[in-house]
Write a protein that holds these residues in place. Structure first.
Motif, PDB file in Angstrom:
ATOM      1  N   ASN A  18       0.807  -1.218   0.000  1.00  0.00           N
ATOM      2  CA  ASN A  18       0.000   0.000   0.000  1.00  0.00           C
ATOM      3  C   ASN A  18       0.845   1.276   0.000  1.00  0.00           C
ATOM      4  O   ASN A  18       0.372   2.338   0.400  1.00  0.00           O
ATOM      5  N   TYR A  19       2.099   1.154  -0.445  1.00  0.00           N
ATOM      6  CA  TYR A  19       2.975   2.333  -0.500  1.00  0.00           C
ATOM      7  C   TYR A  19       3.780   2.232  -1.788  1.00  0.00           C
ATOM      8  O   TYR A  19       4.377   1.189  -2.082  1.00  0.00           O
ATOM      9  N   SER A  20       3.813   3.300  -2.558  1.00  0.00           N
ATOM     10  CA  SER A  20       4.378   3.236  -3.908  1.00  0.00           C
ATOM     11  C   SER A  20       5.900   3.170  -3.956  1.00  0.00           C
ATOM     12  O   SER A  20       6.461   2.687  -4.927  1.00  0.00           O
ATOM     13  N   GLU A  21       6.584   3.639  -2.930  1.00  0.00           N
ATOM     14  CA  GLU A  21       8.044   3.692  -2.956  1.00  0.00           C
ATOM     15  C   GLU A  21       8.667   2.566  -2.151  1.00  0.00           C
ATOM     16  O   GLU A  21       8.098   2.117  -1.158  1.00  0.00           O
ATOM     17  N   VAL A  22       9.853   2.128  -2.576  1.00  0.00           N
ATOM     18  CA  VAL A  22      10.686   1.248  -1.764  1.00  0.00           C
ATOM     19  C   VAL A  22      11.531   2.172  -0.899  1.00  0.00           C
ATOM     20  O   VAL A  22      12.197   3.075  -1.412  1.00  0.00           O
ATOM     21  N   LEU A  23      11.471   1.987   0.411  1.00  0.00           N
ATOM     22  CA  LEU A  23      12.223   2.852   1.322  1.00  0.00           C
ATOM     23  C   LEU A  23      13.555   2.213   1.697  1.00  0.00           C
ATOM     24  O   LEU A  23      13.632   0.998   1.902  1.00  0.00           O
ATOM     25  N   GLU A  24      14.579   3.037   1.802  1.00  0.00           N
ATOM     26  CA  GLU A  24      15.910   2.617   2.227  1.00  0.00           C
ATOM     27  C   GLU A  24      16.045   2.999   3.698  1.00  0.00           C
ATOM     28  O   GLU A  24      16.094   4.189   4.028  1.00  0.00           O
ATOM     29  N   VAL A  25      16.088   1.966   4.566  1.00  0.00           N
ATOM     30  CA  VAL A  25      16.022   2.223   6.003  1.00  0.00           C
ATOM     31  C   VAL A  25      17.103   1.460   6.760  1.00  0.00           C
ATOM     32  O   VAL A  25      17.701   0.521   6.247  1.00  0.00           O
ATOM     33  N   GLY A  26      17.298   1.866   8.024  1.00  0.00           N
ATOM     34  CA  GLY A  26      18.242   1.196   8.910  1.00  0.00           C
ATOM     35  C   GLY A  26      17.636  -0.041   9.549  1.00  0.00           C
ATOM     36  O   GLY A  26      16.444  -0.340   9.394  1.00  0.00           O
ATOM     37  N   CYS A  27      18.455  -0.738  10.290  1.00  0.00           N
ATOM     38  CA  CYS A  27      18.097  -2.026  10.880  1.00  0.00           C
ATOM     39  C   CYS A  27      16.866  -1.951  11.784  1.00  0.00           C
ATOM     40  O   CYS A  27      15.928  -2.738  11.642  1.00  0.00           O
ATOM     41  N   ILE A  28      16.859  -1.036  12.722  1.00  0.00           N
ATOM     42  CA  ILE A  28      15.764  -0.978  13.692  1.00  0.00           C
ATOM     43  C   ILE A  28      14.464  -0.555  13.026  1.00  0.00           C
ATOM     44  O   ILE A  28      13.408  -1.146  13.264  1.00  0.00           O
ATOM     45  N   CYS A  29      14.521   0.440  12.168  1.00  0.00           N
ATOM     46  CA  CYS A  29      13.302   0.829  11.445  1.00  0.00           C
ATOM     47  C   CYS A  29      12.791  -0.344  10.622  1.00  0.00           C
ATOM     48  O   CYS A  29      11.595  -0.640  10.610  1.00  0.00           O
ATOM     49  N   ALA A  30      13.699  -1.050   9.931  1.00  0.00           N
ATOM     50  CA  ALA A  30      13.296  -2.212   9.127  1.00  0.00           C
ATOM     51  C   ALA A  30      12.608  -3.253  10.003  1.00  0.00           C
ATOM     52  O   ALA A  30      11.560  -3.805   9.634  1.00  0.00           O
ATOM     53  N   GLY A  31      13.188  -3.522  11.167  1.00  0.00           N
ATOM     54  CA  GLY A  31      12.611  -4.510  12.079  1.00  0.00           C
ATOM     55  C   GLY A  31      11.217  -4.139  12.539  1.00  0.00           C
ATOM     56  O   GLY A  31      10.315  -4.978  12.579  1.00  0.00           O
ATOM     57  N   HIS A  32      11.013  -2.868  12.870  1.00  0.00           N
ATOM     58  CA  HIS A  32       9.676  -2.410  13.276  1.00  0.00           C
ATOM     59  C   HIS A  32       8.710  -2.452  12.098  1.00  0.00           C
ATOM     60  O   HIS A  32       7.545  -2.821  12.261  1.00  0.00           O
TER      61      HIS A  32
END
Length: 178
Positions: free
Chosen positions: A66-80
């Motif tokens: 439900n989100y058009s972009e692929v986000l580039e994120v860090g480890c903790i954000c990715a985990g959440h």
């Protein structure tokens, strides 16, 4: 080094908890994301696109239906985002281990073949590096010789050909990474 890494993860946790960046924006899903790739930049140099605060080295590429972009994120954000901090940490640890192996790759004891070419056995493969067309190339063969692959391009140094061979065999290895 480990204390610094733990401090960085704790800082990233506090950014998530504080609702920084996209964590506070409506229309941005907070759960249900999936990691589609992970990348090592070699050093912290880009900002996490979810908390928009943490400078990261290991980028977890996250997508959501439900989100058009692929986000580039860090480890903790990715985990959440994916609801599994352990999976994100395992991915990142795997990338850190690979980075360490790659860094040591050139210092390994390369033997010299009868033809004068450096070669090495590693991870079930025999890697041979040789001069070709004014540059360097590599051949990777499985130890049972059931598979033989030659580099498609030439590299301008022997070390670059060795590192390209390392990168190729690590892609051939089965892994739990995305």
């Amino acid at each position: 080094m480990k204390a610094t890494m733990n401090h960085t993860l704790e800082h990233e946790e506090s950014l998530v908890a504080a609702g920084r960046g996209k964590w506070s924006q409506s229309g941005v899903p907070h759960r249900g994301w999936r990691c589609v790739d992970i990348e090592d930049l070699g050093e912290p140099q880009v900002q996490c696109e979810m908390c928009e605060s943490q400078t990261i080295r290991f980028i977890h590429h996250m997508e959501h239906p439900n989100y058009s972009e692929v986000l580039e994120v860090g480890c903790i954000c990715a985990g959440h985002m994916e609801g599994d901090i352990s999976a994100a940490r395992i991915r990142e640890t795997s990338m850190k281990n690979r980075a360490g192996r790659r860094k040591r790759w050139l210092t390994r004891k390369w033997r010299i073949s009868a033809k004068g070419n450096p070669w090495l056995r590693a991870d079930g493969y025999r890697i041979t590096v040789y001069e070709r067309g004014g540059g360097w190339a590599a051949t990777i063969s499985s130890e049972d010789n059931s598979s033989v692959q030659h580099s498609r391009r030439n590299y301008n140094t022997q070390d670059k050909a060795k590192l390209a061979a390392f990168d190729h065999i690590t892609r051939l290895q089965p892994s739990s990474d995305p």
